[in-house]
Write a protein that holds these residues in place. Structure first.
Motif, short mmCIF file in Angstrom:
data_model
loop_
_atom_site.label_atom_id
_atom_site.label_comp_id
_atom_site.label_asym_id
_atom_site.label_seq_id
_atom_site.Cartn_x
_atom_site.Cartn_y
_atom_site.Cartn_z
N ARG A 48 0.86 -1.19 0.00
CA ARG A 48 0.00 0.00 0.00
C ARG A 48 0.89 1.23 0.00
NH1 ARG A 48 -3.63 -2.49 4.55
NH2 ARG A 48 -5.04 -3.79 3.33
N LEU A 49 0.58 2.17 -0.86
CA LEU A 49 1.40 3.37 -1.00
C LEU A 49 0.52 4.61 -0.87
CD1 LEU A 49 2.32 1.15 -3.47
CD2 LEU A 49 4.30 2.67 -3.38
N ARG A 50 1.03 5.60 -0.15
CA ARG A 50 0.34 6.89 0.00
C ARG A 50 1.37 8.01 -0.12
NH1 ARG A 50 -4.77 6.25 1.48
NH2 ARG A 50 -5.41 4.31 2.51
N PRO A 51 0.93 9.18 -0.58
CA PRO A 51 1.87 10.31 -0.65
C PRO A 51 2.42 10.67 0.72
CG PRO A 51 -0.15 10.77 -1.88
CD PRO A 51 -0.40 9.52 -1.09
N ALA A 52 3.65 11.11 0.77
CA ALA A 52 4.28 11.53 2.02
C ALA A 52 5.38 12.53 1.70
CB ALA A 52 4.84 10.33 2.77
N ALA A 53 5.68 13.38 2.66
CA ALA A 53 6.71 14.40 2.46
C ALA A 53 8.10 13.78 2.41
CB ALA A 53 6.63 15.44 3.56
N SER A 54 8.28 12.63 3.04
CA SER A 54 9.56 11.92 3.02
C SER A 54 9.26 10.43 2.97
CB SER A 54 10.40 12.26 4.24
OG SER A 54 9.72 11.89 5.43
N LEU A 55 10.25 9.65 2.61
CA LEU A 55 10.04 8.21 2.51
C LEU A 55 9.75 7.61 3.88
CD1 LEU A 55 10.11 5.58 0.82
CD2 LEU A 55 12.56 5.45 1.35
N GLN A 56 8.67 6.85 3.96
CA GLN A 56 8.30 6.13 5.17
C GLN A 56 8.01 4.69 4.77
OE1 GLN A 56 4.96 8.16 7.04
NE2 GLN A 56 5.74 10.14 6.33
N VAL A 57 8.71 3.75 5.37
CA VAL A 57 8.55 2.35 5.01
C VAL A 57 8.10 1.56 6.23
CG1 VAL A 57 9.72 0.25 4.22
CG2 VAL A 57 10.25 2.47 3.17
N VAL A 58 6.99 0.86 6.09
CA VAL A 58 6.51 -0.06 7.12
C VAL A 58 6.74 -1.46 6.56
CG1 VAL A 58 4.57 -0.79 8.55
CG2 VAL A 58 4.78 1.62 7.85
N GLY A 59 7.85 -2.06 6.95
CA GLY A 59 8.23 -3.35 6.41
C GLY A 59 9.68 -3.62 6.68
N PRO A 60 10.24 -4.64 6.08
CA PRO A 60 11.63 -5.04 6.35
C PRO A 60 12.63 -4.04 5.79
CG PRO A 60 10.73 -6.34 4.56
CD PRO A 60 9.59 -5.54 5.11
N ALA A 61 13.86 -4.14 6.28
CA ALA A 61 14.92 -3.22 5.86
C ALA A 61 15.18 -3.30 4.36
CB ALA A 61 16.21 -3.53 6.64
N ARG A 62 15.02 -4.51 3.79
CA ARG A 62 15.32 -4.63 2.36
C ARG A 62 14.34 -3.83 1.52
NH1 ARG A 62 13.68 -9.98 -0.90
NH2 ARG A 62 11.61 -10.41 -0.06
N LEU A 63 13.10 -3.64 2.00
CA LEU A 63 12.14 -2.81 1.27
C LEU A 63 12.56 -1.35 1.31
CD1 LEU A 63 9.56 -2.29 -0.25
CD2 LEU A 63 8.29 -2.41 1.91
N GLU A 64 13.04 -0.88 2.46
CA GLU A 64 13.49 0.51 2.53
C GLU A 64 14.70 0.73 1.63
OE1 GLU A 64 14.92 3.94 5.72
OE2 GLU A 64 14.07 2.05 6.44
N THR A 65 15.66 -0.20 1.64
CA THR A 65 16.82 -0.08 0.77
C THR A 65 16.40 -0.04 -0.70
OG1 THR A 65 18.20 -1.27 2.37
CG2 THR A 65 18.98 -1.19 0.09
#
Length: 317
Positions: A48-65
């Motif tokens: 699920r993706l929503r607009p945000a002023a900065s990257l916010q990841v709810v999930g594992p570290a590999r998803l943020e990378t």
């Protein structure tokens, strides 16, 4: 994909796939690999993706990378990305490619950017050897790509056929093993000897003149025979890198039991450890699973029956 698709929020589901083998690992005619595979039901990655002023990841570290790489490579605005459901990692089901495509195409749709799955895959470093995961994301079905030439990006899709609705795939999971990936996978490809040209020729001939026509005509026996032959040739070639025809000894024993029962369309997806066996209908699949479960000693395997998936990723805004 244009600006009218931009939405306050996007949910995307990317299906799992089975990688069913390579056609020419030696590249004797100038193109290397050439993959066959199938999209399946039962497993997938949902974001699920929503607009945000900065990257916010709810999930594992590999998803943020991965997300940070995609934002940089594709010049995309940030977003909040939430992992809802994920394909098991390093099991041979295409988890890395589907996560990358779901994230990249989800960001593109969220922000109304006209990106293709091929562009996202290249930005994420996916599709280096196989285009099957990308084609499964786009279209589903049974898929064959043309491998990589000297100037290739993502291997081109050559054939896409629907899988008969009644056919079922038994998946055999061994949680105690993980398939080769990353640097170990790259090293394995470097160390293996050149693939025999006669095996590549036989695989291509069988697929073109037996396997694909059989699938088009829903001839289960002929298709299973082709699939099994390609799997045996690939498995024996990769044996020095993975400890045998199959990565997991427990999966190997279960597949041997199924082969002794007369089933031919079986093997291992990618580097495994997940094994598979194809059945012509839900009834025979369920019946054999009951017998196999009773025959297994020592446990350790998880069995799932899935169908082929004849469509690709799904979106919801």
């Amino acid at each position: 994909m244009s600006a009218e698709f931009a939405a306050p929020g996007v949910e995307i589901f990317a299906p799992a796939r089975l990688h069913l083998g390579f056609l020419d690992l030696g590249g004797g005619l100038g193109r290397r690999f050439g993959s066959l595979g199938v999209a399946i039901t039962g497993f997938g990655t949902r974001l699920r993706l929503r607009p945000a002023a900065s990257l916010q990841v709810v999930g594992p570290a590999r998803l943020e990378t991965l997300a940070r790489r995609l934002l940089a490579e594709l010049a995309l605005p940030p977003a909040q990305i939430t992992l809802v459901e994920e394909i098991p990692a390093h099991a041979g089901l295409g988890s890395g490619t589907q996560l990358a495509l779901a994230a990249g195409m989800g960001l593109a749709r969220l922000h109304g950017r006209p990106l293709t799955p091929q562009q996202v895959a290249i930005a994420a470093g996916r599709g280096a050897r196989s285009g099957i995961g990308i084609a499964a994301f786009e279209q589903g079905g049974f898929l064959v790509d043309g491998g990589r030439g000297k100037e290739s990006g993502v291997p081109p899709l050559l054939s896409r056929l629907p899988v008969p609705e009644s056919w079922r795939w038994l998946l055999l999971f061994d949680p105690g093993f993980r398939g080769l990936h990353g640097e170990r996978e790259r090293q394995a490809f470097r160390r293996l000897p050149r693939y025999p040209r006669h095996l590549a020729a036989e695989a291509c001939h069988r697929l073109l003149m037996q396997g694909l026509p059989a699938l088009a005509e829903a001839d289960f026996a002929a298709f299973a025979e082709t699939l099994g032959w390609i799997q045996r040739a690939n498995g024996d070639y990769f044996a020095p890198a993975q400890g045998g025809r199959y990565t997991s000894p427990r999966v190997a024993a279960a597949l041997k039991w199924l082969e002794d029962r007369g089933w031919r369309g079986l093997g291992q997806s990618s580097w495994g450890p997940t094994g598979f066996c194809l059945f012509p209908d839900p009834e025979s699949a369920a019946s054999e699973v009951r017998r196999l479960a009773a025959a297994l000693t020592g446990g350790g395997l998880h069995l799932e029956i899935v169908a082929g998936r004849n469509h690709g990723a799904q979106w919801r805004s």
